[in-house]
Motif scaffolding. Structure first.
Motif, short mmCIF file in Angstrom:
data_model
loop_
_atom_site.label_atom_id
_atom_site.label_comp_id
_atom_site.label_asym_id
_atom_site.label_seq_id
_atom_site.Cartn_x
_atom_site.Cartn_y
_atom_site.Cartn_z
N CYS A 1 0.80 -1.18 -0.05
CA CYS A 1 -0.09 -0.09 -0.06
C CYS A 1 0.88 1.36 -0.16
O CYS A 1 0.65 2.36 -0.80
CB CYS A 1 -0.98 -0.03 1.38
N THR A 2 1.84 1.25 0.66
CA THR A 2 2.84 2.26 0.73
C THR A 2 3.55 2.67 -0.44
O THR A 2 3.53 3.71 -0.97
CB THR A 2 4.06 2.14 1.69
N HIS B 1 -2.74 7.09 8.22
CA HIS B 1 -1.57 6.32 8.29
C HIS B 1 -0.32 7.08 7.75
O HIS B 1 -0.60 7.80 6.76
CB HIS B 1 -1.57 5.08 7.82
N SER C 1 2.01 6.44 6.20
CA SER C 1 2.01 6.11 4.77
C SER C 1 1.22 6.99 3.54
O SER C 1 1.72 7.09 2.54
CB SER C 1 1.38 4.46 4.26
N ASN D 1 -7.11 3.12 10.29
CA ASN D 1 -6.26 2.00 10.83
C ASN D 1 -6.46 2.08 12.63
O ASN D 1 -5.77 1.21 13.19
CB ASN D 1 -4.98 1.80 10.52
N ASP E 1 -7.05 5.36 0.43
CA ASP E 1 -5.92 4.32 0.93
C ASP E 1 -6.82 3.04 1.55
O ASP E 1 -7.58 3.45 2.73
CB ASP E 1 -5.08 5.01 2.01
N GLN F 1 -7.04 -0.85 5.23
CA GLN F 1 -8.05 -1.55 6.15
C GLN F 1 -9.32 -1.75 5.65
O GLN F 1 -10.02 -2.41 6.52
CB GLN F 1 -8.01 -0.29 7.36
N ALA G 1 -3.18 -3.23 0.53
CA ALA G 1 -1.83 -3.97 0.73
C ALA G 1 -2.22 -5.65 0.59
O ALA G 1 -3.31 -5.95 1.26
CB ALA G 1 -1.19 -3.62 1.99
N HIS H 1 -0.61 -8.11 2.19
CA HIS H 1 -0.43 -8.76 3.48
C HIS H 1 -1.48 -8.51 4.53
O HIS H 1 -1.71 -9.61 5.55
CB HIS H 1 0.95 -8.63 4.09
N LYS H 2 -2.24 -7.76 4.27
CA LYS H 2 -3.33 -7.43 5.36
C LYS H 2 -4.81 -7.94 4.72
O LYS H 2 -5.74 -8.02 5.42
CB LYS H 2 -3.73 -5.81 5.52
C1 LIG Z 1 -4.43 2.56 6.84
C2 LIG Z 1 -2.94 2.22 6.23
N1 LIG Z 1 -2.63 2.74 5.21
C3 LIG Z 1 -1.25 2.24 4.73
C4 LIG Z 1 -0.71 1.31 5.55
C5 LIG Z 1 0.75 0.76 4.96
O1 LIG Z 1 0.59 -0.75 4.36
P1 LIG Z 1 1.89 -1.25 3.83
O2 LIG Z 1 2.63 -1.33 5.33
O3 LIG Z 1 1.50 -2.74 3.49
O4 LIG Z 1 2.55 -0.61 2.92
C6 LIG Z 1 -1.22 0.54 6.71
C7 LIG Z 1 -0.74 -0.46 7.32
O5 LIG Z 1 -0.70 -0.71 8.66
C8 LIG Z 1 -2.45 1.07 7.10
O6 LIG Z 1 -3.18 0.60 8.20
#
Ligand SMILES: Cc1ncc(COP(=O)(O)O)c(C=O)c1O
Length: 406
Positions: free
Chosen positions: A93-94, A121, A123, A173, A198, A201, A221, A223-224
């Motif tokens: 996601c980042t 976040h 990110s 998140n 984004d 979540q 992302a 992995h979530k």
């Molecule tokens: C709302 C939100 N955005 C972005 C991210 C970043 O995701 P990633 O670390 O998989 O790139 C997270 C991760 O916790 C998140 O909860």
């Protein structure tokens, strides 16, 4: 379709392992969710029967790998309700947000404004801050209400003719609040601005109807969302992607290369320089298929039933305070709380001794922690495979933390 949590749990072998001599109660799904056998099998099938590089090879394995990779893209696209060539595989996601900040961001001019929110976040803050520093842009944060929602009543005073993009979390998140996307899109459209969500979540809780949301970019992302690490996806409106320059240069993303001139491949290839994470992408496609096969009316009410059980249990603990909406309306099962006089890390440590995995700290959302004047929270995120025993073990641990520390 029906939903049976016990049989669903059997698809996640890790849930059967003990932790600290106790049954595992995995509630750290908001950081990384667990991966079902269907996803592990899809990756294993690629690695054991079709492992080769994608796109350029003409031999049988290369063709099989390319087909699996592109099928995965089509599955992610179906999950989002969009066309396959509008989906770009990213490192997460980042990485997806950075892609937009670098590429779409390079088209912005000094003085242009980007609207974020206080609950983002990091990110969805840092890439825009870096862009703002580089390109002379202004960041305008939307405030957050006392119950942890983006305060859309502030849109009218913050969004203006200089706004080019509003980029916010579809679901927080920290607080679990679902953004009022309709209000945000309508404010953006009124001034000709774009909207990015984004979805990190949101994606773990079932298919998303992007055409109905009416946004311009969407990131999430793997992995979530029950997929491997190192993979994510970005969706962009095709006309925007077509006008965007590449973010990273290398193989696979070009039309032709000479020392005098280079032309770019069309999207999505333009944004996938080099050898992509093929196995993880195939895993993400399988995770999207797995999610699409669930009955989300049943799964959603299961998840929200557990959320209610958790919130009711916390309400009975005198020193516990929820950070986020008190009811189930307009929220997903991300539940943050603080305990008077107990540091979230101490809470998490006690919970660990009960076999309960949660996340404690600022959750990469420092502006939101400042907004609530707290150092951090303890956060439990519920996934389809969680059950009453997970919530009850967490509540037992919370009561123990209060007994010991408060
Ligand atoms: C709302 C939100 N955005 C972005 C991210 C970043 O995701 P990633 O670390 O998989 O790139 C997270 C991760 O916790 C998140 O909860």
């Amino acid at each position: 379709m029906s939903f049976d949590v016990a049989s669903l749990r059997r698809q996640f072998p890790i849930l059967a392992r003990p932790v600290n001599g106790k049954a595992l109660h995995y509630l750290d799904n908001g950081a990384s969710a667990q991966t079902p056998l269907a996803v592990l099998d899809a990756v294993r099938t690629y690695e054991t029967t079709a492992r080769a590089n994608v796109l350029r090879g003409v031999h049988a394995l290369a063709e099989a790998a390319t087909e699996s990779y592109e099928t995965a893209r089509a599955d992610v696209a179906r999950f989002l309700g969009v066309a396959a060539d509008e989906v770009i595989f990213t490192g997460g996601c980042t990485a997806a947000i950075n892609l937009v900040a670098q590429s779409y961001g390079s088209l912005l001019k000094p003085g242009d404004e980007i609207v974020l929110s206080v609950l983002e976040h990091h990110s969805n803050i840092v890439p825009w801050y870096q862009l703002a520093q580089r390109a002379g842009l202004k960041l305008r944060p939307l405030p957050v209400t006392d119950d942890g929602r983006i305060d859309v009543s502030a849109l009218s005073s913050i969004v203006n003719a200089r706004t080019r993009l509003i980029s916010v979390a579809h679901v927080s998140n920290v607080t679990g609040a679902v953004a009022d996307v309709a209000a945000i899109v309508s404010a953006a459209r009124a001034v000709g601005a774009k909207v990015m969500l984004d979805g990190a979540q949101r994606a773990p809780h079932g298919p998303i109807d992007l055409p109905a949301l009416g946004v311009d970019f969407y990131a999430f992302a793997g992995h979530k969302a029950y997929a491997p690490n190192g993979i994510g996806a970005l969706w962009g409106r095709p006309e925007l992607l077509a006008a965007m320059p590449p973010f990273m240069g290398g193989g696979s993303m070009i039309g032709s290369v000479s020392f005098e001139a280079i032309t770019w491949a069309p999207p999505p290839r333009r944004f996938e320089a080099g050898t992509p994470p093929i196995g993880p992408a195939i895993g993400l496609g399988a995770a999207c298929r797995w999610m699409m096969e669930l009955d989300w009316t049943a799964v959603g009410s299961h998840e929200m039933g557990l959320t209610q059980r958790l919130m009711d249990g916390l309400a009975a603990v005198k020193s516990a305070r929820l950070v986020g909406p008190a009811g189930l309306q307009g929220r997903l099962p991300v539940v943050s709380f603080v305990l008077d006089n107990v540091h979230p890390h101490d809470t998490a440590q006690i919970l660990d001794s009960y076999g309960v995995a949660v996340r404690a700290g600022h959750h990469c959302a420092q502006p939101l922690m400042d907004r609530f004047d707290i150092a951090g929270t303890t956060r439990a995120c519920i996934a389809p495979y969680n059950d009453n025993t997970d919530v009850d073990a967490l509540l037992d641990g919370v009561r123990e933390a209060v007994r010991r520390f408060a």
